[in-house]
Design a protein around this motif. Sequence first.
Motif, PDB file in Angstrom:
ATOM      1  N   THR A   1      52.871 -20.712 -70.073  1.00  0.00           N
ATOM      2  CA  THR A   1      53.077 -21.796 -69.179  1.00  0.00           C
ATOM      3  C   THR A   1      51.787 -22.848 -69.416  1.00  0.00           C
ATOM      4  O   THR A   1      51.740 -23.916 -69.337  1.00  0.00           O
ATOM      5  N   ASP A   2      50.562 -22.104 -69.603  1.00  0.00           N
ATOM      6  CA  ASP A   2      49.199 -22.630 -69.618  1.00  0.00           C
ATOM      7  C   ASP A   2      48.301 -21.844 -70.672  1.00  0.00           C
ATOM      8  O   ASP A   2      47.793 -20.934 -69.804  1.00  0.00           O
ATOM      9  N   GLU A   3      48.382 -21.903 -71.737  1.00  0.00           N
ATOM     10  CA  GLU A   3      47.564 -20.789 -72.560  1.00  0.00           C
ATOM     11  C   GLU A   3      46.055 -21.015 -72.004  1.00  0.00           C
ATOM     12  O   GLU A   3      45.344 -19.993 -72.015  1.00  0.00           O
ATOM     13  N   SER A   4      45.597 -22.114 -71.855  1.00  0.00           N
ATOM     14  CA  SER A   4      44.073 -22.172 -71.356  1.00  0.00           C
ATOM     15  C   SER A   4      43.867 -21.125 -70.171  1.00  0.00           C
ATOM     16  O   SER A   4      42.732 -20.871 -69.868  1.00  0.00           O
ATOM     17  N   SER A   5      44.767 -21.186 -69.155  1.00  0.00           N
ATOM     18  CA  SER A   5      44.522 -20.224 -68.047  1.00  0.00           C
ATOM     19  C   SER A   5      44.850 -18.755 -68.160  1.00  0.00           C
ATOM     20  O   SER A   5      44.277 -18.141 -67.417  1.00  0.00           O
ATOM     21  N   ILE A   6      45.043 -18.418 -69.237  1.00  0.00           N
ATOM     22  CA  ILE A   6      45.395 -17.185 -69.643  1.00  0.00           C
ATOM     23  C   ILE A   6      43.888 -16.099 -69.894  1.00  0.00           C
ATOM     24  O   ILE A   6      42.964 -16.861 -70.630  1.00  0.00           O
ATOM     25  N   ASP A   7      43.892 -15.346 -69.017  1.00  0.00           N
ATOM     26  CA  ASP A   7      42.380 -14.188 -69.210  1.00  0.00           C
ATOM     27  C   ASP A   7      42.044 -14.158 -70.958  1.00  0.00           C
ATOM     28  O   ASP A   7      43.051 -13.835 -71.535  1.00  0.00           O
ATOM     29  N   ARG A   8      40.831 -14.298 -71.126  1.00  0.00           N
ATOM     30  CA  ARG A   8      40.435 -14.071 -72.603  1.00  0.00           C
ATOM     31  C   ARG A   8      40.614 -12.635 -72.940  1.00  0.00           C
ATOM     32  O   ARG A   8      40.402 -12.560 -74.169  1.00  0.00           O
ATOM     33  N   SER A   9      40.578 -11.619 -72.263  1.00  0.00           N
ATOM     34  CA  SER A   9      40.822 -10.364 -72.577  1.00  0.00           C
ATOM     35  C   SER A   9      42.146 -10.208 -73.347  1.00  0.00           C
ATOM     36  O   SER A   9      42.392  -9.144 -74.045  1.00  0.00           O
ATOM     37  N   PHE A  10      43.400 -11.164 -73.196  1.00  0.00           N
ATOM     38  CA  PHE A  10      44.611 -11.043 -74.159  1.00  0.00           C
ATOM     39  C   PHE A  10      44.357 -11.892 -75.476  1.00  0.00           C
ATOM     40  O   PHE A  10      45.120 -12.033 -76.147  1.00  0.00           O
TER      41      PHE A  10
ATOM     42  N   PRO B   1      40.040 -17.910 -81.728  1.00  0.00           N
ATOM     43  CA  PRO B   1      40.946 -16.569 -81.041  1.00  0.00           C
ATOM     44  C   PRO B   1      42.376 -16.796 -80.987  1.00  0.00           C
ATOM     45  O   PRO B   1      42.722 -18.049 -81.074  1.00  0.00           O
ATOM     46  N   VAL B   2      42.903 -15.867 -81.147  1.00  0.00           N
ATOM     47  CA  VAL B   2      44.624 -16.015 -81.154  1.00  0.00           C
ATOM     48  C   VAL B   2      45.107 -15.015 -79.966  1.00  0.00           C
ATOM     49  O   VAL B   2      44.680 -13.998 -79.692  1.00  0.00           O
ATOM     50  N   LEU B   3      46.127 -15.522 -79.235  1.00  0.00           N
ATOM     51  CA  LEU B   3      46.622 -14.894 -78.296  1.00  0.00           C
ATOM     52  C   LEU B   3      47.432 -13.572 -78.571  1.00  0.00           C
ATOM     53  O   LEU B   3      48.221 -13.677 -79.656  1.00  0.00           O
ATOM     54  N   ASP B   4      47.167 -12.321 -78.221  1.00  0.00           N
ATOM     55  CA  ASP B   4      47.764 -11.280 -78.363  1.00  0.00           C
ATOM     56  C   ASP B   4      49.167 -11.221 -77.445  1.00  0.00           C
ATOM     57  O   ASP B   4      49.192 -10.704 -76.364  1.00  0.00           O
ATOM     58  N   LYS B   5      50.199 -11.837 -77.769  1.00  0.00           N
ATOM     59  CA  LYS B   5      51.318 -11.817 -77.203  1.00  0.00           C
ATOM     60  C   LYS B   5      52.043 -10.518 -76.870  1.00  0.00           C
ATOM     61  O   LYS B   5      52.491 -10.506 -75.746  1.00  0.00           O
ATOM     62  N   LYS B   6      52.007  -9.716 -77.767  1.00  0.00           N
ATOM     63  CA  LYS B   6      52.314  -8.382 -77.490  1.00  0.00           C
ATOM     64  C   LYS B   6      51.892  -7.546 -76.468  1.00  0.00           C
ATOM     65  O   LYS B   6      52.683  -7.021 -75.354  1.00  0.00           O
ATOM     66  N   SER B   7      50.486  -7.621 -76.403  1.00  0.00           N
ATOM     67  CA  SER B   7      49.793  -6.982 -75.316  1.00  0.00           C
ATOM     68  C   SER B   7      50.023  -7.598 -73.964  1.00  0.00           C
ATOM     69  O   SER B   7      49.988  -7.108 -72.926  1.00  0.00           O
ATOM     70  N   LEU B   8      49.872  -8.979 -73.857  1.00  0.00           N
ATOM     71  CA  LEU B   8      50.416  -9.716 -72.633  1.00  0.00           C
ATOM     72  C   LEU B   8      51.634  -9.440 -72.218  1.00  0.00           C
ATOM     73  O   LEU B   8      51.826  -9.383 -71.099  1.00  0.00           O
ATOM     74  N   LEU B   9      52.660  -9.443 -73.368  1.00  0.00           N
ATOM     75  CA  LEU B   9      53.870  -9.178 -72.626  1.00  0.00           C
ATOM     76  C   LEU B   9      54.187  -7.876 -71.804  1.00  0.00           C
ATOM     77  O   LEU B   9      54.785  -7.653 -70.914  1.00  0.00           O
ATOM     78  N   GLN B  10      53.393  -6.814 -72.661  1.00  0.00           N
ATOM     79  CA  GLN B  10      53.507  -5.500 -71.938  1.00  0.00           C
ATOM     80  C   GLN B  10      52.685  -5.358 -70.477  1.00  0.00           C
ATOM     81  O   GLN B  10      53.299  -4.538 -69.582  1.00  0.00           O
ATOM     82  N   ALA B  11      51.720  -6.139 -70.567  1.00  0.00           N
ATOM     83  CA  ALA B  11      50.941  -6.299 -69.095  1.00  0.00           C
ATOM     84  C   ALA B  11      51.661  -6.564 -68.119  1.00  0.00           C
ATOM     85  O   ALA B  11      51.635  -6.355 -67.037  1.00  0.00           O
ATOM     86  N   ILE B  12      52.311  -7.763 -68.544  1.00  0.00           N
ATOM     87  CA  ILE B  12      53.293  -8.502 -67.628  1.00  0.00           C
ATOM     88  C   ILE B  12      54.337  -7.599 -66.915  1.00  0.00           C
ATOM     89  O   ILE B  12      54.842  -7.458 -65.852  1.00  0.00           O
ATOM     90  N   LYS B  13      54.928  -6.939 -68.253  1.00  0.00           N
ATOM     91  CA  LYS B  13      55.997  -5.909 -67.733  1.00  0.00           C
ATOM     92  C   LYS B  13      55.688  -4.892 -66.928  1.00  0.00           C
ATOM     93  O   LYS B  13      56.291  -4.511 -66.126  1.00  0.00           O
ATOM     94  N   ASP B  14      54.324  -4.428 -67.066  1.00  0.00           N
ATOM     95  CA  ASP B  14      53.739  -3.423 -66.377  1.00  0.00           C
ATOM     96  C   ASP B  14      53.227  -4.055 -64.960  1.00  0.00           C
ATOM     97  O   ASP B  14      52.584  -3.048 -64.042  1.00  0.00           O
ATOM     98  N   GLY B  15      53.604  -5.206 -64.595  1.00  0.00           N
ATOM     99  CA  GLY B  15      53.218  -5.680 -63.159  1.00  0.00           C
ATOM    100  C   GLY B  15      51.905  -6.342 -63.084  1.00  0.00           C
ATOM    101  O   GLY B  15      51.554  -6.823 -61.982  1.00  0.00           O
TER     102      GLY B  15
END
Length: 160
Positions: free
Chosen positions: A112-121, A129-143
Amino acid sequence: MKIYELTAGYQQVLEMVEEGNSDYLETLEALEDAIEDKAENTAKMIKSLDAQTEVIKAEEKRLADRRKSLENQAKRMKEYLQHNLEAAGLKKVKGSLLTVAIQKNAPSLNITDESSIDRSFFNTPEPVPVLDKKSLLQAIKDGVEVAGAELKQTESLRIR
């Protein structure tokens, strides 16, 4: 496709090329013609092969366009069927030969807003820098709550 008349020996070489026989160069070498005649006849074979290539390219394009058209028609029909099943409040219809069902797809990532996403992703290759969507998706799935990203759950029609 004949665009030039070739003598029997050159016609044999051309047929070998068309059939994928890799021995055509030896056969061409064995033809006893003056270099000028051999050059002209070889050029005629090249022109014939080029002409065949163009015909094949045109047919490939025609078939690709036809495939794309059929895929689009099937997609529209699928959307139509899904819309009508949803409007009727049906999730599954069993027929004598096929079963049609609306099923959930795997959860996907909605940014919804890439600029708000924590830089660790983000991966940090230079220069951007490129967003690591795979790890971001897993983190959100993990709660993990992540600002600027959420899970998206969609449904689609399955035909079995």
